[in-house]
Design a protein around this motif. Structure first.
Motif, PDB file in Angstrom:
ATOM      1  N   VAL A  37       0.856  -1.183   0.000  1.00  0.00           N
ATOM      2  CA  VAL A  37       0.000   0.000   0.000  1.00  0.00           C
ATOM      3  C   VAL A  37       0.890   1.230   0.000  1.00  0.00           C
ATOM      4  O   VAL A  37       1.930   1.256   0.675  1.00  0.00           O
ATOM      5  CB  VAL A  37      -0.941   0.000   1.217  1.00  0.00           C
ATOM      6  CG1 VAL A  37      -1.773   1.274   1.259  1.00  0.00           C
ATOM      7  CG2 VAL A  37      -1.856  -1.222   1.175  1.00  0.00           C
ATOM      8  N   ALA A  38       0.508   2.242  -0.762  1.00  0.00           N
ATOM      9  CA  ALA A  38       1.296   3.473  -0.857  1.00  0.00           C
ATOM     10  C   ALA A  38       0.375   4.673  -0.715  1.00  0.00           C
ATOM     11  O   ALA A  38      -0.777   4.645  -1.156  1.00  0.00           O
ATOM     12  CB  ALA A  38       2.054   3.539  -2.182  1.00  0.00           C
ATOM     13  N   ASP A  39       0.887   5.731  -0.097  1.00  0.00           N
ATOM     14  CA  ASP A  39       0.170   6.995   0.039  1.00  0.00           C
ATOM     15  C   ASP A  39       0.635   7.910  -1.092  1.00  0.00           C
ATOM     16  O   ASP A  39       1.737   8.440  -1.048  1.00  0.00           O
ATOM     17  CB  ASP A  39       0.454   7.622   1.405  1.00  0.00           C
ATOM     18  CG  ASP A  39      -0.372   8.883   1.647  1.00  0.00           C
ATOM     19  OD1 ASP A  39      -1.319   9.134   0.870  1.00  0.00           O
ATOM     20  OD2 ASP A  39      -0.068   9.622   2.599  1.00  0.00           O
ATOM     21  N   MET A  40      -0.185   8.082  -2.119  1.00  0.00           N
ATOM     22  CA  MET A  40       0.186   8.820  -3.322  1.00  0.00           C
ATOM     23  C   MET A  40      -0.765   9.998  -3.506  1.00  0.00           C
ATOM     24  O   MET A  40      -1.915   9.826  -3.934  1.00  0.00           O
ATOM     25  CB  MET A  40       0.165   7.899  -4.545  1.00  0.00           C
ATOM     26  CG  MET A  40       1.041   6.665  -4.406  1.00  0.00           C
ATOM     27  SD  MET A  40       0.967   5.561  -5.832  1.00  0.00           S
ATOM     28  CE  MET A  40       1.775   6.578  -7.078  1.00  0.00           C
ATOM     29  N   GLY A  62      -4.589   9.738  -2.718  1.00  0.00           N
ATOM     30  CA  GLY A  62      -4.457   9.120  -1.403  1.00  0.00           C
ATOM     31  C   GLY A  62      -3.908   7.717  -1.486  1.00  0.00           C
ATOM     32  O   GLY A  62      -2.985   7.434  -2.263  1.00  0.00           O
ATOM     33  N   LEU A  63      -4.504   6.806  -0.706  1.00  0.00           N
ATOM     34  CA  LEU A  63      -3.992   5.448  -0.635  1.00  0.00           C
ATOM     35  C   LEU A  63      -4.228   4.694  -1.941  1.00  0.00           C
ATOM     36  O   LEU A  63      -5.339   4.700  -2.483  1.00  0.00           O
ATOM     37  CB  LEU A  63      -4.647   4.694   0.526  1.00  0.00           C
ATOM     38  CG  LEU A  63      -4.218   5.113   1.931  1.00  0.00           C
ATOM     39  CD1 LEU A  63      -4.977   4.299   2.971  1.00  0.00           C
ATOM     40  CD2 LEU A  63      -2.720   4.925   2.120  1.00  0.00           C
ATOM     41  N   CYS A  64      -3.171   4.048  -2.419  1.00  0.00           N
ATOM     42  CA  CYS A  64      -3.221   3.214  -3.619  1.00  0.00           C
ATOM     43  C   CYS A  64      -2.604   1.855  -3.280  1.00  0.00           C
ATOM     44  O   CYS A  64      -1.996   1.678  -2.228  1.00  0.00           O
ATOM     45  CB  CYS A  64      -2.460   3.861  -4.774  1.00  0.00           C
ATOM     46  SG  CYS A  64      -3.043   5.521  -5.208  1.00  0.00           S
ATOM     47  N   ILE A  65      -2.765   0.910  -4.180  1.00  0.00           N
ATOM     48  CA  ILE A  65      -2.213  -0.429  -3.994  1.00  0.00           C
ATOM     49  C   ILE A  65      -1.367  -0.782  -5.209  1.00  0.00           C
ATOM     50  O   ILE A  65      -1.773  -0.542  -6.348  1.00  0.00           O
ATOM     51  CB  ILE A  65      -3.319  -1.479  -3.807  1.00  0.00           C
ATOM     52  CG1 ILE A  65      -4.198  -1.140  -2.614  1.00  0.00           C
ATOM     53  CG2 ILE A  65      -2.719  -2.870  -3.627  1.00  0.00           C
ATOM     54  CD1 ILE A  65      -5.376  -2.092  -2.424  1.00  0.00           C
TER      55      ILE A  65
END
Length: 368
Positions: free
Chosen positions: A239-242, A247-250
């Motif tokens: 999971v990344a905060d982009m 916001g949150l992406c996978i």
């Protein structure tokens, strides 16, 4: 010449712009946010002490973390029993649990009766004990992006509706009773910007084999949420905060393909980008054939870079891949030719950067 006789071509004197020191910190912060890169922000920080203070503000500094290449030092590999690859003789009874911002959370003993947050570059450690009376605890660490402080989050299967937070500033655990989730089958957590998340352990969970649950904690608001992964259980992902994608992406992998999942307007998950490593980079296809490199594991994502491990099902070797997801270029590839297999958790290790320097008034006068 009378005012009504003035020539149309005569210039009209424009009002003078206010001096730069008359700008409020909020307005100056909005200006600094619009600078193109980290180097420009560093130059602005050296203008004067006031500018340096605004430029070093975590809210502004964090905006530029997405515009620079993360300073990757290396990758820490472990065995399945969490024995460390680099120092297995010295740290025989110390298990690396999680890593963030250049800090490692280590546990000691069979039942993890001692904990330590270790900085391998500074060779310093902060020792503390798990929450009193808690067993089989799952941890996550989140480091301050512009300072030395950190937080350790603990969840425990035997305390389903509680979690605990250890702050380096307070030096003690604080138990929070505002959680509604059960932690029966989760691994240690991972950081994603201001968030930490725990992945459900599908190998132990026999009730929801086809559904991957991700438990997410916002460390600023201490609010929990649960994400159901948009792919079958068992696939490798992080999971990344982009901010650029809302916001949150996978980021997940499927058959040597890297997929970026983002939220659509209805809140569902859609594939924003898909990269076939074997088709995009022909030499990986040759490595896959010659060395039986079959498994692709997503380790983490930071500032647009995906960190992966490409390993063989027959040999002990593996390759660490660094993919720039924005340009779809393989930035780095390096081989681990160890004789022993390290199939446990792997942690990309990044250099911690200090806050931007702020010039004092004397230097300001010298530059002027």
């Amino acid at each position: 010449m009378e005012p009504w006789e003035r020539s149309e071509s005569a210039s009209v004197k424009k009002p003078m712009a206010p001096p730069m020191d008359a700008l409020s910190d909020d307005l100056l912060g909005e200006i600094l946010r619009r600078l193109p890169d980290m180097a420009s922000l560093a130059s602005a920080a050296l203008v004067c002490k006031g500018w340096g203070g605004v430029a070093s503000d975590p809210v502004i500094f964090r905006r530029f973390l997405f515009l620079r290449t993360p300073p990757l030092v290396g990758v820490i590999l472990t065995k399945r029993n969490r024995e460390c690859a680099a120092h297995r003789n010295d740290l025989r009874f110390v298990a690396p649990r999680v890593c963030d911002g250049g800090l490692l959370l280590l546990s000691c003993g069979r039942y993890s009766s001692k904990l330590a947050v270790y900085d391998p570059l500074q060779r310093t450690a902060i020792f503390f004990e798990p929450p009193a009376g808690w067993h089989m605890v799952r941890y996550a660490i989140i480091a301050d992006e512009v300072g030395p402080s950190f937080q350790v989050i603990a969840i425990c299967p035997w305390h389903s509706h509680r979690f605990a937070v250890f702050s380096s500033g307070a030096g003690k655990w604080v138990v929070v009773n505002s959680c509604r989730h059960s932690w029966m089958c989760v691994d240690d957590g991972m950081a994603a910007g201001r968030f930490v998340y725990w992945r459900s352990n599908t190998k132990r969970n026999t009730m929801n084999d086809n559904e991957e649950q991700i438990y997410v904690l916002d460390t600023k608001t201490m609010v929990w949420s649960v994400i159901t992964a948009p792919f079958p259980a068992g696939e490798s992902y992080c999971v990344a905060d982009m901010a650029e994608h809302g916001g949150l992406c996978i980021v997940s992998s499927k058959e040597q393909c890297v997929l970026l999942w983002v939220r659509d307007i209805s809140g569902g998950w859609v594939v924003k980008k898909e990269v076939s490593l074997l088709n995009q980079f022909g030499y990986l296809k040759r490595i896959r054939r010659d060395e039986w490199m079959k498994r692709l594991r997503i380790l983490s994502m930071k500032a647009g870079y995906v960190y992966m491990e490409f390993w063989s099902i027959r040999k002990s070797e593996s390759y660490i891949l660094v993919l720039n997801l924005n340009t779809v270029k393989l930035q780095q590839i390096f081989r681990n030719n160890a004789d022993e297999r390290y199939r446990g958790a792997a942690f990309p290790f990044f250099l911690r950067l200090p806050p931007l320097p702020a010039a004092d008034d004397d230097k300001e006068l010298q530059d002027a």
